[in-house]
Design a protein around this motif. Structure first.
Motif, short mmCIF file in Angstrom:
data_model
loop_
_atom_site.label_atom_id
_atom_site.label_comp_id
_atom_site.label_asym_id
_atom_site.label_seq_id
_atom_site.Cartn_x
_atom_site.Cartn_y
_atom_site.Cartn_z
N ASN A 1 69.45 41.46 -49.01
CA ASN A 1 69.16 42.86 -49.29
C ASN A 1 70.43 43.70 -49.18
O ASN A 1 71.33 43.39 -48.38
N ALA A 2 70.50 44.76 -49.97
CA ALA A 2 71.62 45.69 -49.86
C ALA A 2 71.52 46.45 -48.54
O ALA A 2 70.42 46.82 -48.10
N VAL A 3 72.65 46.69 -47.92
CA VAL A 3 72.73 47.52 -46.72
C VAL A 3 73.32 48.86 -47.16
O VAL A 3 74.35 48.90 -47.84
N CYS A 4 72.67 49.97 -46.77
CA CYS A 4 73.08 51.30 -47.24
C CYS A 4 73.70 52.11 -46.10
O CYS A 4 73.55 51.79 -44.92
N TRP A 5 74.36 53.20 -46.47
CA TRP A 5 75.20 53.95 -45.53
C TRP A 5 74.48 54.46 -44.28
O TRP A 5 75.12 54.57 -43.22
N PRO A 6 73.16 54.80 -44.30
CA PRO A 6 72.56 55.28 -43.05
C PRO A 6 72.32 54.18 -42.02
O PRO A 6 71.88 54.47 -40.91
N ASP A 7 72.60 52.92 -42.37
CA ASP A 7 72.31 51.80 -41.49
C ASP A 7 73.12 51.89 -40.19
O ASP A 7 74.30 52.23 -40.21
N GLU A 8 72.48 51.55 -39.07
CA GLU A 8 73.12 51.72 -37.76
C GLU A 8 73.47 50.41 -37.06
O GLU A 8 73.96 50.43 -35.94
N ARG A 9 73.24 49.27 -37.72
CA ARG A 9 73.39 48.00 -37.01
C ARG A 9 74.79 47.76 -36.47
O ARG A 9 74.98 47.03 -35.49
N ALA A 10 75.81 48.33 -37.11
CA ALA A 10 77.19 48.09 -36.69
C ALA A 10 77.67 49.06 -35.62
O ALA A 10 78.84 49.00 -35.22
N GLN A 11 76.79 49.94 -35.13
CA GLN A 11 77.22 50.91 -34.13
C GLN A 11 77.82 50.25 -32.88
O GLN A 11 78.86 50.70 -32.37
N PRO A 12 77.23 49.16 -32.35
CA PRO A 12 77.87 48.52 -31.18
C PRO A 12 79.28 48.05 -31.46
O PRO A 12 80.15 48.12 -30.58
#
Length: 508
Positions: A96-107
């Motif tokens: 699936n495409a990951v879009c700019w509001p995604d927060e998974r990389a915050q850590p």
């Protein structure tokens, strides 16, 4: 008559618009994009579903325009920036495409704080970092889904994926590279920056960079069957939506200021050099030609109004839609300053990117009592977004003589006058409609020879429809409330940090 199509792929909607050579909208169709959240804080799309939605809007716009497909002489695509649309060697989505509001990389972003890497990244790119930028997503995939890299042929932006489906060609443009991000001075990808952020190993998947206004392909026979377009129709590279909206609203010269009052409130200043002031904050995007767009965004733009109405209600019309004219009439009867109620409009879980950076920052109403009504709260919402715009522009070097307001909120005369009074500059509203789609349609029009250059096309298609002058008495009132707003946001930053510690997480 010759026609152009601009496609504007937003975070929540995909829209196709048919323009005639005078810039008039003659056909439009839009469809909601399905957002997938397999885990809290994740924001994904099924690329195939989004492509099919785009195809349906193209067909719908052509049908509404009542024209034959061969009358369309050029096509441009704009879309939200960042994220990652990854395809394999056969052109199929790897995931699936990951879009700019995604927060998974915050850590991962949090790990970089205090290492000096964020500052070094800003020096290279001119962009403050957020979890949903492409390199942070690729860094996350390196750590959690390494098998994706093994299958990947190309990492595309949203507009580049749709254009790939239209033309079969793989490319990107300098504006989207800006938000990967890349080297803003050279307008190229930056392997050094990728290594700094933990996204090493993806260099050969980043596509060729082609000028935004260049013809980069033609509609294929397969895409023609899906969209109703004529095979062979030229397609330009296109650009990110932030740049497209500014161009569509008529912006082209250094010193021009434009605020897109949309889901995010993009406060933009066109500059002729890639300046980094204020350091560490906001975005810096390459524009067609030699100019740049400096943006200090309020990530909680009209999403703040949507949140308030969804949870606290408002007046609806006979069709069940929000009746903003009726609501604004009531809000206008409430004194400036909302009888002492102020809102910090930080409701986006991405936090604040400007005029300070704090992913933990959250919103708050202040000054309520048992005399406070919903009208007070709603006026505070209107005023807060005007305050936040002034806050961002004051952080940029140089002053603004005029501010062009565009986006859905710009249709409100009540709000436009409030912006003039709060920001203390004239507010101009462009006649241009659908500015994101219009911006890339203008590029297509120049590329296929409808206009000799972008400035000529802009002069033909946009002008100032109305101008709002600041009311001196209102400006004095708002100065006092704005000072309190600024003090509040500094105080509440400490509370947001403690809140995040108590919760044990950032994105909530």
């Amino acid at each position: 008559m010759r026609y152009l199509i601009g496609i504007d792929k937003g975070t929540s909607m995909v829209k196709s618009v048919v323009f005639d050579e005078d810039g008039r909208t003659v056909g439009t169709s839009e469809e909601r994009v399905e957002v997938l959240s397999p885990r809290p804080g994740w924001h994904e799309e099924d690329p195939e579903d989004s492509w099919q939605a785009c195809c349906r809007t193209i067909r719908g716009a052509i049908s509404q325009a009542g024209i034959e497909a061969r009358a369309v002489k050029g096509i441009g695509i704009a879309a939200h920036m960042g994220g990652a649309w990854i395809i394999d060697k056969d052109g199929k989505p790897v995931r699936n495409a990951v879009c700019w509001p995604d927060e998974r990389a915050q850590p991962l972003l949090t790990e970089l704080e205090g290492t000096g890497r964020l500052e070094e990244a800003f020096a290279i790119s001119g962009n403050g970092l957020m979890p949903g930028i492409t390199l942070m997503i690729l860094a996350w995939l390196n750590r959690h889904e390494p098998e994706v890299r093994a299958k990947a042929k190309a990492v595309l932006g949203a507009k580049d994926y749709l254009r790939y489906r239209l033309t079969g060609g793989i490319a990107t443009d300098p504006s989207d590279v800006s938000f990967v991000p890349g080297d803003i001075d050279a307008r190229v990808h930056s392997p050094k920056l990728a290594r700094l952020l933990g996204a090493e190993g993806w260099d050969d998947t980043l596509p060729e960079i082609v000028a935004s206004d260049s013809i980069v392909g033609e509609v294929t026979a397969e895409a023609a069957e899906h969209t109703g377009l004529a095979a062979g129709t030229p397609v330009v590279t296109g650009c990110g939506d932030a740049v497209a909206n500014v161009i569509g609203a008529g912006g082209s010269r250094p010193g021009e200021a434009i605020t897109v009052l949309g889901t995010s409130c993009l406060n933009s200043l066109i500059v002729d050099e890639p300046g980094r002031e204020p350091p560490g904050l906001g975005f810096l995007f390459a524009m067609p030609g030699d100019n740049y767009l400096r943006i200090l965004p309020n990530t909680s733009g009209t999403i703040t109004m949507d949140w308030f109405l969804d949870h606290f209600g408002g007046i609806r019309d006979g069709a069940g839609k929000w009746d903003f004219r009726a609501m604004e009439k009531r809000v206008a009867e409430t004194p400036r300053g909302a009888d002492g109620v102020l809102l910090l409009p930080y409701v986006n879980t991405a936090g604040v990117l400007a005029p300070f950076y704090d992913p933990r920052a959250r919103g708050a109403f202040f000054g309520m009592s048992n005399q406070t009504t919903r009208d007070h709260l709603m006026r505070a919402v209107y005023e807060a977004l005007a305050y936040s715009t002034r806050d961002c522009f004051e952080a940029m070097p140089g002053g603004q003589e005029v501010l062009t307001l565009t986006g859905g909120g710009a249709r409100s005369a009540f709000w436009a006058q409030m912006f003039a009074d709060v920001c203390k500059v004239p507010i101009e509203i462009s006649t241009a409609e659908q500015t994101g789609a219009a911006g890339v349609a203008l590029m297509a029009g120049v590329a296929v020879g409808i206009w000799p250059d972008l400035a000529t096309g802009q002069a033909k298609t946009s002008s100032v429809s109305v101008r709002y002058e600041p009311d001196p008495l209102a400006a004095v009132d708002y100065d006092r409330w704005y000072d309190l707003y600024r003090d509040l946001r500094e105080t509440y930053r400490g509370y947001s940090a403690r809140r995040g510690e108590l919760l044990g997480r950032v994105g909530a």
